[in-house]
Design an enzyme around this catalytic site. Sequence first.
Site, PDB file in Angstrom:
ATOM      1  N   LYS A 105      27.957 142.635  89.581  1.00  0.00           N
ATOM      2  CA  LYS A 105      27.707 142.078  88.238  1.00  0.00           C
ATOM      3  C   LYS A 105      26.444 141.215  88.224  1.00  0.00           C
ATOM      4  O   LYS A 105      26.458 140.065  87.785  1.00  0.00           O
ATOM      5  CB  LYS A 105      28.915 141.284  87.744  1.00  0.00           C
ATOM      6  CG  LYS A 105      30.159 142.156  87.578  1.00  0.00           C
ATOM      7  CD  LYS A 105      31.289 141.442  86.876  1.00  0.00           C
ATOM      8  CE  LYS A 105      32.503 142.322  86.687  1.00  0.00           C
ATOM      9  NZ  LYS A 105      33.185 142.712  87.935  1.00  0.00           N
TER      10      LYS A 105
HETATM   11  O1  LIG Z   1      33.058 145.489  86.609  1.00  0.00           O
HETATM   12  C1  LIG Z   1      34.266 145.567  86.906  1.00  0.00           C
HETATM   13  O2  LIG Z   1      34.665 146.356  87.742  1.00  0.00           O
HETATM   14  C2  LIG Z   1      35.219 144.794  86.103  1.00  0.00           C
HETATM   15  C3  LIG Z   1      34.901 144.625  84.772  1.00  0.00           C
HETATM   16  C4  LIG Z   1      35.889 144.182  83.887  1.00  0.00           C
HETATM   17  O3  LIG Z   1      35.685 144.149  82.691  1.00  0.00           O
HETATM   18  N1  LIG Z   1      37.109 143.832  84.384  1.00  0.00           N
HETATM   19  C5  LIG Z   1      37.410 143.937  85.714  1.00  0.00           C
HETATM   20  O4  LIG Z   1      38.561 143.657  86.072  1.00  0.00           O
HETATM   21  N2  LIG Z   1      36.448 144.354  86.597  1.00  0.00           N
HETATM   22  C6  LIG Z   1      36.704 144.343  88.051  1.00  0.00           C
HETATM   23  O5  LIG Z   1      37.650 145.344  88.350  1.00  0.00           O
HETATM   24  C7  LIG Z   1      38.566 144.877  89.362  1.00  0.00           C
HETATM   25  C8  LIG Z   1      39.961 144.886  88.755  1.00  0.00           C
HETATM   26  O6  LIG Z   1      40.919 144.647  89.745  1.00  0.00           O
HETATM   27  P1  LIG Z   1      42.478 144.887  89.488  1.00  0.00           P
HETATM   28  O7  LIG Z   1      42.827 144.106  88.267  1.00  0.00           O
HETATM   29  O8  LIG Z   1      43.106 144.369  90.722  1.00  0.00           O
HETATM   30  O9  LIG Z   1      42.666 146.365  89.293  1.00  0.00           O
HETATM   31  C9  LIG Z   1      38.075 143.495  89.788  1.00  0.00           C
HETATM   32  O10 LIG Z   1      37.224 143.643  90.912  1.00  0.00           O
HETATM   33  C10 LIG Z   1      37.276 143.019  88.594  1.00  0.00           C
HETATM   34  O11 LIG Z   1      36.228 142.148  88.941  1.00  0.00           O
END
Ligand SMILES: O=C(O)c1cc(=O)[nH]c(=O)n1[C@@H]1O[C@H](COP(=O)(O)O)[C@@H](O)[C@H]1O
Length: 291
Positions: A105
């Site tokens: 990011k």
């Molecule tokens: O860019 C991302 O991957 C991201 C964007 C977003 O809007 N929301 C989001 O959850 N993420 C990332 O996606 C992953 C979600 O993880 P879980 O919630 O464990 O599936 C994390 O590493 C967050 O930083």
Amino acid sequence: MPEPDVRPLPATFGQRLRAAMSARGPLCVGIDPHPSLLSAWGLNDDAGGLERFSLTVLDAVGEQAAALKPQVALYERHGSAGLAVLEKLLTASAEAGVLTIADAKRGDIGSTMAAYADAWLRDGSPLAADAVTLSPYLGYGSLRPALDLAAATGRGVFVLALTSNPEGASVQHVGGAESVARRIAESAAADNAAARGAGELGSVGLVVGATVGADVMERLGLDLAAVNGPLLAPGLGAQGATGDDIAAAFGAAVGNVLATSSRDILKAGPDTAALREATERTLAGLSAFSG
Ligand SMILES: O=C(O)c1cc(=O)[nH]c(=O)n1[C@@H]1O[C@H](COP(=O)(O)O)[C@@H](O)[C@H]1O
């Protein structure tokens, strides 16, 4: 004698990701080595534990997922030793033919943005991934050094547009029908115009949360299909979204969705068979749009 098969590897990230999604399905497995997960896997919260965790996920599900998405923050918290593990994971994934999206990011002004681009997108950089996530808060145009380097090296980017967290609305929804998110989507569409002309998926992707929902999509009027880029959709599982939510919200653009899940799959480890089973189950949950 038959002609040897000398088809070149797909040159752009969009082409490579499309090929991987067609072969394996539209799932990206996130590698988020949270301290609690390291502990649940019986690993130490140190660089050794991080390496074991990361390479186990690659080994277990690298062939099932269209891409792996290491969460850079969870490597950074271990300092230089953590970044060395991330370098190892990125190299091992490339050697195994598994696409990687570095979830960093990043976003900054031009000359500094160029340095971030150099780190994540330059051939030969120790941290080079197939794609990196970018934050457009300094203006979409400030990302130009990364967009240009990605295009030059056959890599990709995912620009945050509508994030999965509830706080995102306070910035991204501003402007209503002319929302910030819509501007980001239109800018990405312009950068993917040449790929659209060639009938191919572009390499400028967006992040659009699986949790965002059809109501918000409708209210903001984003034309996600026109983006013609991959749509990374986090929020599956641990954040409560399902494959059906994605199918309902993304409409005509659903064929470009790369759904991503981290904790909901990782909690099945360290057993590799259990990790594979959790990945299979997650893929099956996407059947509403993956056919
Ligand atoms: O860019 C991302 O991957 C991201 C964007 C977003 O809007 N929301 C989001 O959850 N993420 C990332 O996606 C992953 C979600 O993880 P879980 O919630 O464990 O599936 C994390 O590493 C967050 O930083």
